[in-house]
Design a protein around this motif. Structure first.
Motif, mmCIF file in Angstrom:
data_model
loop_
_atom_site.group_PDB
_atom_site.id
_atom_site.type_symbol
_atom_site.label_atom_id
_atom_site.label_comp_id
_atom_site.label_asym_id
_atom_site.label_seq_id
_atom_site.Cartn_x
_atom_site.Cartn_y
_atom_site.Cartn_z
ATOM 1 N N GLN A 59 -57.887 -12.998 24.249
ATOM 2 C CA GLN A 59 -56.571 -12.433 23.953
ATOM 3 C C GLN A 59 -56.648 -10.924 23.712
ATOM 4 O O GLN A 59 -55.658 -10.222 23.841
ATOM 5 N N LEU A 60 -57.827 -10.443 23.377
ATOM 6 C CA LEU A 60 -58.002 -9.022 23.076
ATOM 7 C C LEU A 60 -57.694 -8.145 24.284
ATOM 8 O O LEU A 60 -57.135 -7.057 24.137
ATOM 9 N N VAL A 61 -58.014 -8.613 25.467
ATOM 10 C CA VAL A 61 -57.769 -7.830 26.681
ATOM 11 C C VAL A 61 -56.289 -7.469 26.793
ATOM 12 O O VAL A 61 -55.927 -6.295 26.902
ATOM 13 N N ASN A 65 -54.339 -3.725 26.052
ATOM 14 C CA ASN A 65 -53.429 -3.106 27.024
ATOM 15 C C ASN A 65 -52.056 -2.871 26.410
ATOM 16 O O ASN A 65 -51.452 -1.814 26.607
ATOM 17 N N LYS A 66 -51.560 -3.840 25.659
ATOM 18 C CA LYS A 66 -50.267 -3.689 24.986
ATOM 19 C C LYS A 66 -50.342 -2.565 23.956
ATOM 20 O O LYS A 66 -49.399 -1.786 23.810
ATOM 21 N N ALA A 69 -50.034 0.661 25.689
ATOM 22 C CA ALA A 69 -48.619 0.839 26.069
ATOM 23 C C ALA A 69 -47.768 1.202 24.854
ATOM 24 O O ALA A 69 -46.750 1.878 24.990
ATOM 25 N N ASN A 70 -48.191 0.760 23.665
ATOM 26 C CA ASN A 70 -47.454 1.057 22.434
ATOM 27 C C ASN A 70 -47.932 2.338 21.757
ATOM 28 O O ASN A 70 -47.599 2.598 20.607
ATOM 29 N N GLY A 71 -48.720 3.149 22.469
ATOM 30 C CA GLY A 71 -49.061 4.477 21.970
ATOM 31 C C GLY A 71 -50.385 4.609 21.248
ATOM 32 O O GLY A 71 -50.667 5.654 20.660
#
Length: 105
Positions: A59-61, A65-66, A69-71
């Motif tokens: 789940q870490l992958v 990435n998220k 995307a969230n800065g």
């Protein structure tokens, strides 16, 4: 999927456990992740740290990435892993850095 929420759960989960996929989409990401008390950036930081500490590399992958995307920068993610080495263990931190290395810039 129920409602108009975007699909987040992987197709494999949707195929094998459709209710888990719906809960992932409709409760976890459409409700919990959208609560205003924490920013998406803060939620990503907490989630990545928790996944590192628990050794949940699969789940870490997607969550790294998220987080990007969230800065959250790659350097900050590396620092999270470094910091957690002392709290969650060296192997967890080393595994997290390996996951980070495989994430495209």
């Amino acid at each position: 999927m129920t409602g108009d929420n975007p699909r987040v759960a992987p197709q494999l989960v949707r195929d094998l456990a459709p209710k888990l996929a719906d809960l992932t989409d409709d409760v976890l990401f459409a409700d919990v992740w959208e609560r205003p008390e924490l920013s998406p950036r803060e939620r990503s930081l907490i989630t990545v740290a928790t996944l590192i500490a628990l050794g949940r590399d699969a789940q870490l992958v997607s969550h790294m990435n998220k987080a990007i995307a969230n800065g959250i920068s790659r350097e900050e993610l590396a620092e999270v892993a470094t910091h957690l080495a002392f709290y969650a263990g060296w192997p967890a931190a080393m595994s997290a850095v390996s996951v980070l290395a495989d994430i495209e810039e």
